[in-house]
Design an enzyme around this catalytic site. Structure first.
Site, PDB file in Angstrom:
ATOM      1  N   GLY A   9       0.823  -1.211   0.000  1.00 37.28           N
ATOM      2  CA  GLY A   9       0.000   0.000   0.000  1.00 37.28           C
ATOM      3  C   GLY A   9       0.852   1.253   0.000  1.00 37.28           C
ATOM      4  N   ALA A  10       1.931   1.222  -0.806  1.00 34.27           N
ATOM      5  CA  ALA A  10       2.870   2.363  -0.813  1.00 34.27           C
ATOM      6  C   ALA A  10       2.451   3.465  -1.787  1.00 34.27           C
ATOM      7  CB  ALA A  10       4.276   1.869  -1.167  1.00 34.27           C
ATOM      8  N   THR A  11       1.356   3.249  -2.506  1.00 38.58           N
ATOM      9  CA  THR A  11       0.969   4.219  -3.537  1.00 38.58           C
ATOM     10  C   THR A  11       0.099   5.355  -3.002  1.00 38.58           C
ATOM     11  OG1 THR A  11      -0.868   2.764  -4.063  1.00 38.58           O
ATOM     12  CG2 THR A  11       1.096   2.564  -5.451  1.00 38.58           C
ATOM     13  N   GLY A  13      -1.349   7.551   0.928  1.00 39.72           N
ATOM     14  CA  GLY A  13      -1.548   7.675   2.369  1.00 39.72           C
ATOM     15  C   GLY A  13      -0.375   7.260   3.244  1.00 39.72           C
ATOM     16  N   ARG A  34      -1.129  -1.360  -6.576  1.00 39.42           N
ATOM     17  CA  ARG A  34      -1.691  -1.761  -7.872  1.00 39.42           C
ATOM     18  C   ARG A  34      -1.628  -0.647  -8.900  1.00 39.42           C
ATOM     19  NH1 ARG A  34      -7.432  -3.035  -5.659  1.00 39.42           N
ATOM     20  NH2 ARG A  34      -6.753  -1.123  -4.607  1.00 39.42           N
ATOM     21  N   ASP A  58      -2.006  -7.412  -6.545  1.00 35.40           N
ATOM     22  CA  ASP A  58      -3.185  -7.263  -5.697  1.00 35.40           C
ATOM     23  C   ASP A  58      -2.987  -8.231  -4.533  1.00 35.40           C
ATOM     24  OD1 ASP A  58      -5.772  -7.557  -4.544  1.00 35.40           O
ATOM     25  OD2 ASP A  58      -6.698  -6.924  -6.422  1.00 35.40           O
ATOM     26  N   VAL A  59      -3.036  -7.742  -3.311  1.00 37.41           N
ATOM     27  CA  VAL A  59      -2.776  -8.627  -2.170  1.00 37.41           C
ATOM     28  C   VAL A  59      -3.793  -9.766  -2.063  1.00 37.41           C
ATOM     29  CG1 VAL A  59      -1.528  -6.907  -0.770  1.00 37.41           C
ATOM     30  CG2 VAL A  59      -4.014  -7.143  -0.499  1.00 37.41           C
ATOM     31  N   TYR A 151     -15.595  -3.929   8.666  1.00 37.51           N
ATOM     32  CA  TYR A 151     -14.262  -3.296   8.704  1.00 37.51           C
ATOM     33  C   TYR A 151     -13.651  -3.517  10.094  1.00 37.51           C
ATOM     34  CZ  TYR A 151     -10.459   0.064   8.674  1.00 37.51           C
ATOM     35  OH  TYR A 151      -9.208   0.637   8.776  1.00 37.51           O
ATOM     36  N   LYS A 155     -10.155  -5.509  11.196  1.00 37.01           N
ATOM     37  CA  LYS A 155      -9.055  -4.929  11.966  1.00 37.01           C
ATOM     38  C   LYS A 155      -8.893  -5.626  13.323  1.00 37.01           C
ATOM     39  CE  LYS A 155      -7.284  -2.105   9.006  1.00 37.01           C
ATOM     40  NZ  LYS A 155      -5.887  -2.251   8.561  1.00 37.01           N
TER      41      LYS A 155
HETATM   42  P1  NDP Z   1      -5.189   4.864   1.393  1.00 41.67           P
HETATM   43  O1  NDP Z   1      -6.458   4.545   0.704  1.00 41.67           O
HETATM   44  O2  NDP Z   1      -4.617   6.221   1.231  1.00 41.67           O
HETATM   45  O3  NDP Z   1      -4.074   3.770   1.006  1.00 41.67           O
HETATM   46  C1  NDP Z   1      -4.387   2.411   0.885  1.00 41.67           C
HETATM   47  C2  NDP Z   1      -3.241   1.695   0.193  1.00 41.67           C
HETATM   48  O4  NDP Z   1      -3.545   0.291   0.132  1.00 41.67           O
HETATM   49  C3  NDP Z   1      -3.020   2.173  -1.228  1.00 41.67           C
HETATM   50  O5  NDP Z   1      -1.634   2.303  -1.473  1.00 41.67           O
HETATM   51  C4  NDP Z   1      -3.589   1.047  -2.073  1.00 41.67           C
HETATM   52  O6  NDP Z   1      -2.844   0.940  -3.273  1.00 41.67           O
HETATM   53  C5  NDP Z   1      -3.348  -0.173  -1.186  1.00 41.67           C
HETATM   54  N1  NDP Z   1      -4.288  -1.247  -1.495  1.00 41.67           N
HETATM   55  C6  NDP Z   1      -5.633  -1.220  -1.316  1.00 41.67           C
HETATM   56  N2  NDP Z   1      -6.178  -2.354  -1.778  1.00 41.67           N
HETATM   57  C7  NDP Z   1      -5.153  -3.110  -2.252  1.00 41.67           C
HETATM   58  C8  NDP Z   1      -5.090  -4.385  -2.861  1.00 41.67           C
HETATM   59  N3  NDP Z   1      -6.183  -5.120  -3.082  1.00 41.67           N
HETATM   60  N4  NDP Z   1      -3.889  -4.872  -3.239  1.00 41.67           N
HETATM   61  C9  NDP Z   1      -2.764  -4.125  -3.026  1.00 41.67           C
HETATM   62  N5  NDP Z   1      -2.758  -2.931  -2.448  1.00 41.67           N
HETATM   63  C10 NDP Z   1      -3.951  -2.415  -2.075  1.00 41.67           C
HETATM   64  O7  NDP Z   1      -5.461   4.567   2.955  1.00 41.67           O
HETATM   65  P2  NDP Z   1      -4.535   4.683   4.262  1.00 41.67           P
HETATM   66  O8  NDP Z   1      -3.165   5.092   3.945  1.00 41.67           O
HETATM   67  O9  NDP Z   1      -5.312   5.465   5.245  1.00 41.67           O
HETATM   68  O10 NDP Z   1      -4.587   3.158   4.742  1.00 41.67           O
HETATM   69  C11 NDP Z   1      -3.429   2.376   5.000  1.00 41.67           C
HETATM   70  C12 NDP Z   1      -3.751   1.415   6.132  1.00 41.67           C
HETATM   71  O11 NDP Z   1      -4.047   2.162   7.311  1.00 41.67           O
HETATM   72  C13 NDP Z   1      -4.970   0.528   5.878  1.00 41.67           C
HETATM   73  O12 NDP Z   1      -4.683  -0.774   6.355  1.00 41.67           O
HETATM   74  C14 NDP Z   1      -6.061   1.180   6.724  1.00 41.67           C
HETATM   75  O13 NDP Z   1      -7.037   0.248   7.132  1.00 41.67           O
HETATM   76  C15 NDP Z   1      -5.235   1.662   7.900  1.00 41.67           C
HETATM   77  N6  NDP Z   1      -5.842   2.716   8.684  1.00 41.67           N
HETATM   78  C16 NDP Z   1      -6.239   3.901   8.129  1.00 41.67           C
HETATM   79  C17 NDP Z   1      -6.820   4.880   8.917  1.00 41.67           C
HETATM   80  C18 NDP Z   1      -7.320   6.179   8.363  1.00 41.67           C
HETATM   81  O14 NDP Z   1      -8.127   6.849   9.050  1.00 41.67           O
HETATM   82  N7  NDP Z   1      -6.900   6.605   7.194  1.00 41.67           N
HETATM   83  C19 NDP Z   1      -6.976   4.686  10.371  1.00 41.67           C
HETATM   84  C20 NDP Z   1      -6.552   3.397  10.839  1.00 41.67           C
HETATM   85  C21 NDP Z   1      -5.985   2.464  10.027  1.00 41.67           C
HETATM   86  P3  NDP Z   1      -3.434   0.619  -4.733  1.00 41.67           P
HETATM   87  O15 NDP Z   1      -4.814   1.190  -4.805  1.00 41.67           O
HETATM   88  O16 NDP Z   1      -2.439   1.260  -5.669  1.00 41.67           O
HETATM   89  O17 NDP Z   1      -3.389  -0.862  -4.801  1.00 41.67           O
HETATM   90  C1  8X3 Z   2      -9.759   3.843  10.226  1.00 41.53           C
HETATM   91  C2  8X3 Z   2     -10.334   4.526  11.416  1.00 41.53           C
HETATM   92  O1  8X3 Z   2     -12.503   4.997  12.686  1.00 41.53           O
HETATM   93  O2  8X3 Z   2     -12.565   5.185  10.266  1.00 41.53           O
HETATM   94  O3  8X3 Z   2      -9.330   2.556  10.515  1.00 41.53           O
HETATM   95  O4  8X3 Z   2     -12.451   3.029  11.302  1.00 41.53           O
HETATM   96  S1  8X3 Z   2     -12.038   4.407  11.408  1.00 41.53           S
END
Ligand code: NDP
Ligand code: 8X3
Length: 252
Positions: A9-11, A13, A34, A58-59, A151, A155
């Site tokens: 998920g480096a692309t 956030g 992806r 895709d994971v 969700y 988690k």
């Molecule tokens: P983003 O949507 O900004 O990033 C999500 C990343 O996951 C993207 O790089 C995306 O890349 C990758 N991803 C999603 N689906 C797939 C897939 N099927 N295969 C491979 N890669 C995938 O969200 P965040 O940065 O916020 O989320 C990162 C993590 O933090 C997640 O696990 C989320 O649950 C967790 N989190 C987020 C919070 C928030 O409030 N934002 C709070 C708590 C936890 P691509 O689309 O290029 O594949």
């Molecule tokens: C993301 C935080 O509160 O939207 O994991 O579920 S919340």
């Protein structure tokens, strides 16, 4: 000796901010996602600071995950740090109204995807009797909120897997820990609300949410502790947030 980190998920956030901070600190990077154009851009920009290899998979695709990780070139093959970050929420619905596709996506990506990637990397760490796995959980893995049902379940599973991994890999000297954020302003809500930008942005209005860089900073702190220190489980929220449902919208 250089350190190599694989970030899923480096692309976007949290994953992208972590990649940027790691690059600044000279950590070699294997960046996964992806969206190929974003992987190409990261390779170009961060490649000026450190060595970068990108993997597009895709994971959810168990063979795709295995094949991509098996094909990592020799000079990246010693993986010191795995950041299991790829994941998202899909939908926000009462349990009687939720979509099966959304439920499949969350369980397949957040839980099974994390397991597929871990399964491919762990033997490399066992061979070295060293390594560090950081699982990105959530406050949603610590408590449940209305309409969060599946969700939150995904988690909570990450929370259990994090604990189980730490126990099972303890004999191999591998560090395992979770970082569990509350509200972080990323593409998370845009994905949850299926590209409804207006609804997504409303989530972060009226208070100061965490930024992806705040979490990257914490992840970098976690990985830079001396090797005998393992931060096993860390919860971080915006100051305006006290729990999944208590948000002080008047603080800003
Ligand atoms: P983003 O949507 O900004 O990033 C999500 C990343 O996951 C993207 O790089 C995306 O890349 C990758 N991803 C999603 N689906 C797939 C897939 N099927 N295969 C491979 N890669 C995938 O969200 P965040 O940065 O916020 O989320 C990162 C993590 O933090 C997640 O696990 C989320 O649950 C967790 N989190 C987020 C919070 C928030 O409030 N934002 C709070 C708590 C936890 P691509 O689309 O290029 O594949
Ligand atoms: C993301 C935080 O509160 O939207 O994991 O579920 S919340």
């Amino acid at each position: 000796m250089h350190i190599t980190a694989l970030i899923t998920g480096a692309t976007s956030g949290i994953g992208m901010a972590t990649a940027e901070l790691f690059a600044k600190n000279g950590i070699h990077l294997i960046l996964c996602g992806r969206r190929q154009e974003r992987l190409d851009e990261l390779e170009k920009t961060l490649g000026a600071q450190t060595k970068v290899h990108t993997l597009n998979f895709d994971v959810r695709d168990r063979d795709g995950v295995k094949n991509a990780i098996e094909a990592i070139p020799q000079d990246f093959s010693t993986i010191d740090i795995l950041i299991n970050n790829a994941g998202n929420a899909h939908g926000l619905d009462l349990i009687n109204e939720g979509s099966l596709d959304d439920w499949d996506a969350m369980l397949d990506i957040n839980v099974k995807g994390l397991l597929y990637v871990s399964k491919a990397i762990i033997p490399k760490m066992i061979a070295k009797q060293k390594g560090h796995i950081i699982n990105i959980g959530s406050t949603a893995g610590k408590e449940v909120y209305q309409k969060g049902n599946v969700y939150c379940a995904s988690k909570h599973a990450v929370d259990a897997i994090n604990q189980g991994m730490r126990m099972d890999l303890n004999a191999h000297g591998i560090r395992v820990g979770a970082v569990n954020p509350g509200f972080v302003h990323t593409e998370f809500s845009k994905v949850r609300f299926k590209n409804d930008d207006e609804r997504a942005e409303k989530i972060y209005q009226g208070f100061e949410p965490l930024q992806a860089e705040d979490i990257a900073d914490i992840i970098h702190f976690v990985v830079t502790r001396p090797y005998h220190v393992n931060i096993a489980d860390l919860v971080v929220m915006p100051t305006a947030q006290a729990s999944a449902t208590i948000l002080n919208k008047e603080t800003v």
